[in-house]
Motif scaffolding. Structure first.
Motif, PDB file in Angstrom:
ATOM      1  N   UNK A   8      15.061  42.865  23.155  1.00  0.00           N
ATOM      2  CA  UNK A   8      15.427  41.479  23.505  1.00  0.00           C
ATOM      3  C   UNK A   8      16.950  41.381  23.406  1.00  0.00           C
ATOM      4  N   UNK A   9      17.576  41.060  24.517  1.00  0.00           N
ATOM      5  CA  UNK A   9      19.045  41.078  24.566  1.00  0.00           C
ATOM      6  C   UNK A   9      19.572  39.642  24.675  1.00  0.00           C
ATOM      7  N   UNK A  10      20.491  39.309  23.779  1.00  0.00           N
ATOM      8  CA  UNK A  10      21.065  37.967  23.765  1.00  0.00           C
ATOM      9  C   UNK A  10      22.095  37.844  24.890  1.00  0.00           C
ATOM     10  N   UNK A  11      21.876  36.898  25.787  1.00  0.00           N
ATOM     11  CA  UNK A  11      22.807  36.729  26.914  1.00  0.00           C
ATOM     12  C   UNK A  11      23.668  35.478  26.767  1.00  0.00           C
ATOM     13  N   UNK A  12      23.485  34.746  25.667  1.00  0.00           N
ATOM     14  CA  UNK A  12      24.294  33.538  25.506  1.00  0.00           C
ATOM     15  C   UNK A  12      25.772  33.942  25.457  1.00  0.00           C
ATOM     16  N   UNK A  13      26.596  33.063  25.963  1.00  0.00           N
ATOM     17  CA  UNK A  13      28.049  33.255  25.972  1.00  0.00           C
ATOM     18  C   UNK A  13      28.489  34.547  26.676  1.00  0.00           C
ATOM     19  N   UNK A  14      27.773  34.891  27.735  1.00  0.00           N
ATOM     20  CA  UNK A  14      28.245  35.984  28.596  1.00  0.00           C
ATOM     21  C   UNK A  14      28.516  35.442  30.004  1.00  0.00           C
ATOM     22  N   UNK A  15      28.665  34.127  30.120  1.00  0.00           N
ATOM     23  CA  UNK A  15      28.874  33.483  31.423  1.00  0.00           C
ATOM     24  C   UNK A  15      27.744  33.799  32.406  1.00  0.00           C
ATOM     25  N   UNK A  16      26.553  33.970  31.877  1.00  0.00           N
ATOM     26  CA  UNK A  16      25.428  34.320  32.731  1.00  0.00           C
ATOM     27  C   UNK A  16      24.912  33.071  33.461  1.00  0.00           C
ATOM     28  N   UNK A  17      24.713  33.195  34.754  1.00  0.00           N
ATOM     29  CA  UNK A  17      24.129  32.065  35.510  1.00  0.00           C
ATOM     30  C   UNK A  17      22.724  31.805  34.970  1.00  0.00           C
ATOM     31  N   UNK A  18      22.058  32.887  34.615  1.00  0.00           N
ATOM     32  CA  UNK A  18      20.685  32.775  34.122  1.00  0.00           C
ATOM     33  C   UNK A  18      20.592  31.819  32.923  1.00  0.00           C
ATOM     34  N   UNK A  19      21.519  31.928  31.980  1.00  0.00           N
ATOM     35  CA  UNK A  19      21.457  31.058  30.793  1.00  0.00           C
ATOM     36  C   UNK A  19      22.239  29.762  30.996  1.00  0.00           C
ATOM     37  N   UNK A  20      23.308  29.807  31.791  1.00  0.00           N
ATOM     38  CA  UNK A  20      24.214  28.647  31.840  1.00  0.00           C
ATOM     39  C   UNK A  20      24.194  27.890  33.169  1.00  0.00           C
ATOM     40  N   UNK A  21      23.534  28.457  34.183  1.00  0.00           N
ATOM     41  CA  UNK A  21      23.692  27.863  35.514  1.00  0.00           C
ATOM     42  C   UNK A  21      22.473  27.142  36.042  1.00  0.00           C
ATOM     43  N   UNK A  22      21.433  27.006  35.221  1.00  0.00           N
ATOM     44  CA  UNK A  22      20.169  26.505  35.786  1.00  0.00           C
ATOM     45  C   UNK A  22      20.221  25.025  36.156  1.00  0.00           C
ATOM     46  N   UNK A  23      21.016  24.221  35.422  1.00  0.00           N
ATOM     47  CA  UNK A  23      21.063  22.784  35.766  1.00  0.00           C
ATOM     48  C   UNK A  23      21.555  22.621  37.205  1.00  0.00           C
ATOM     49  N   UNK A  24      22.604  23.325  37.495  1.00  0.00           N
ATOM     50  CA  UNK A  24      23.208  23.236  38.818  1.00  0.00           C
ATOM     51  C   UNK A  24      22.294  23.886  39.877  1.00  0.00           C
ATOM     52  N   UNK A  25      21.904  25.136  39.639  1.00  0.00           N
ATOM     53  CA  UNK A  25      21.181  25.890  40.668  1.00  0.00           C
ATOM     54  C   UNK A  25      19.779  25.360  40.932  1.00  0.00           C
ATOM     55  N   UNK A  26      19.032  25.071  39.863  1.00  0.00           N
ATOM     56  CA  UNK A  26      17.642  24.646  40.106  1.00  0.00           C
ATOM     57  C   UNK A  26      17.563  23.145  40.344  1.00  0.00           C
ATOM     58  N   UNK A  27      18.317  22.385  39.523  1.00  0.00           N
ATOM     59  CA  UNK A  27      18.104  20.928  39.521  1.00  0.00           C
ATOM     60  C   UNK A  27      19.223  20.157  40.217  1.00  0.00           C
ATOM     61  N   UNK A  28      20.227  20.890  40.720  1.00  0.00           N
ATOM     62  CA  UNK A  28      21.373  20.244  41.367  1.00  0.00           C
ATOM     63  C   UNK A  28      21.938  19.146  40.466  1.00  0.00           C
ATOM     64  N   UNK A  29      22.012  19.433  39.180  1.00  0.00           N
ATOM     65  CA  UNK A  29      22.464  18.428  38.209  1.00  0.00           C
ATOM     66  C   UNK A  29      23.641  18.982  37.410  1.00  0.00           C
ATOM     67  N   UNK A  30      24.298  18.075  36.706  1.00  0.00           N
ATOM     68  CA  UNK A  30      25.451  18.473  35.891  1.00  0.00           C
ATOM     69  C   UNK A  30      25.041  18.748  34.449  1.00  0.00           C
TER      70      UNK A  30
END
Ligand code: PLP
Length: 409
Positions: A8-30
């Motif tokens: 299990x690899x921690x991806x927090x704070x790696x600028x990953x879209x997977x962890x940080x980009x879902x509001x924008x990409x999936x929900x078109x939200x801020x």
């Protein structure tokens, strides 16, 4: 060497879209969008990258390049070693190869698609694709203000096939210029048969269409399945093939793809208009070369792990959610699941699963262009333990909803 796909690899704070980009990409939200789950409580089954460590030979190749200490502007025009590695891979895997001069580069298949649509289609002309489709196919067409026709795939007991009469009819319109094809297909994971691919080529040839074959998923296959590059079946000059080791070796962030363009004029325009003027990231080159030269053992083990993840999901659904329709796809690490029997009344499935189950996933027409209502796409490229928790959470949310509906009826 044995690779550990359970890590299990921690991806927090790696600028990953997977962890940080879902509001924008999936929900078109801020960033203000709130959920009943903290961000690190979500199980993420959405964007198509994997929760697995990149293959060790790739990390070592990058390390070796880091040790060369300088990362200046980088080009590929004199490099034949990379082409040799790639074509050796293509020869071995697909019994197919191509000349060096056809190979162009891009910072990704997505940027290449935007650029190719712009170069190929004039205002008032049209592009087409089959649906459900990878969302960026349509975004690339829309961005260039080109009209788009979609030909819905037909589902036969969980298997997807082309409605060739419809495809042919749409292809024969005089404004039609471009067919964007996905081989193997995202999101259904379909590996097209030789006969299907030949028919697609015939339709493109007879109607003088440009044909982009996006083959980015071509190495993520179930054991025993072979990929057929469209280019292996024809010498049609208007064919463009997009490939990359980025998806299969989990290095999409390195932004590098192979764009194989046969037509010399289009190739020249593509290179000229390339927003990066042909520059490439020096770390990406060595990473991709190492993948093709030394990545096979890792890939073989990845495929075994994914095969088992798919069997797990298939069995789980059959037992716990028998009305869900799902067949294990021959390619990709993505499960395309029809949940209409349980959640047919829900318009926004990603929202439902984020709020009710703490699962981030993609699904429905908004994210897959059309012909996708009631379907979710589950990214299964994760440690089995995480996958087990995800399926459990999904089941509970689905059954709770179904019970509520029953109580209302
Ligand atoms: C069919 C398809 N094409 C292209 C991409 C993205 O390509 P890239 O990361 O090279 O821009 C994806 C990513 O999911 C995909 O599924």
């Amino acid at each position: 060497m044995r690779y550990d796909f359970d890590e299990i690899i921690d991806r927090q704070e790696t600028n990953s879209i997977n962890t940080d980009g879902f509001r924008d990409f999936i929900f078109h939200a801020g960033p203000d969008m709130k959920f009943p789950y903290a961000d690190d409580e979500f199980i993420r089954m959405w964007i198509a990258d994997m929760e697995f460590a990149c293959a060790e030979p790739i990390r070592q190749a990058i390390q070796k390049r880091l040790d060369r200490k300088i990362f200046g502007y980088t080009i590929m025009n004199l490099d034949t070693a990379y082409h040799n590695s790639l074509t050796k891979w293509c020869q071995k895997k697909y019994d197919w190869s191509f000349p060096r001069e056809e190979l162009c580069f891009s910072t990704g298949v997505i940027p290449a698609l935007y650029q190719l649509v712009e170069l190929i289609c004039q205002p008032k002309e049209k592009a087409m694709m089959v649906t459900p489709a990878y969302g960026f196919f349509k975004h690339a067409v829309d961005y260039n203000q080109i009209a788009c026709d979609c030909s819905p795939l037909i589902v036969d007991s969980g298997h997807f096939r082309v409605d060739f009469e419809d495809l042919e009819r749409k292809a024969s319109q005089k404004e039609m210029k471009l067919l964007i094809w996905c081989n193997p297909q995202n999101p259904s994971g379909t590996v097209w048969t030789k006969e299907e691919l030949e028919r697609v080529i015939r339709i493109a040839e007879e109607n003088d269409l440009w044909l982009i074959s996006d083959e980015i998923h071509c190495d993520i296959l179930r054991h025993g399945v072979r990929h057929i590059p469209l280019a292996k079946l024809t010498d049609y000059k208007k064919l463009i093939t997009c490939m990359s080791a980025s998806k299969v070796f989990n290095m999409a962030g390195l932004q590098f793809s192979n764009i194989i363009i046969r037509d010399p004029q289009l190739r020249e325009q593509f290179v000229l208009r390339d927003k990066n003027v042909g520059f490439v990231n020096p770390l990406s080159i060595v990473a991709h070369k190492a993948a093709y030269d030394e990545g096979e053992e890792w890939l073989d083990q990845l495929k075994t792990y994914l095969d088992l993840n798919f069997s797990y999901v298939k069995d789980f659904l059959a037992k716990e959610l028998p009305l869900a329709e799902f067949e294990i796809p021959q390619a990709t690490y993505l499960a395309w699941v029809n949940l209409n029997a349980y959640l047919g009344d829900i318009d926004d499935l990603p929202r439902f699963f984020a709020y009710e189950a703490g699962i981030l996933l993609e699904g429905g027409d908004d994210l897959f262009v059309g012909n996708a209502k009631g379907y979710v796409r589950l990214n299964l490229a994760m440690p089995r333990k995480t996958l087990e928790r995800a399926m459990q959470r999904m089941k509970e949310a689905i059954l709770e909803h179904a019970n509520k509906n029953k109580a209302k009826a």
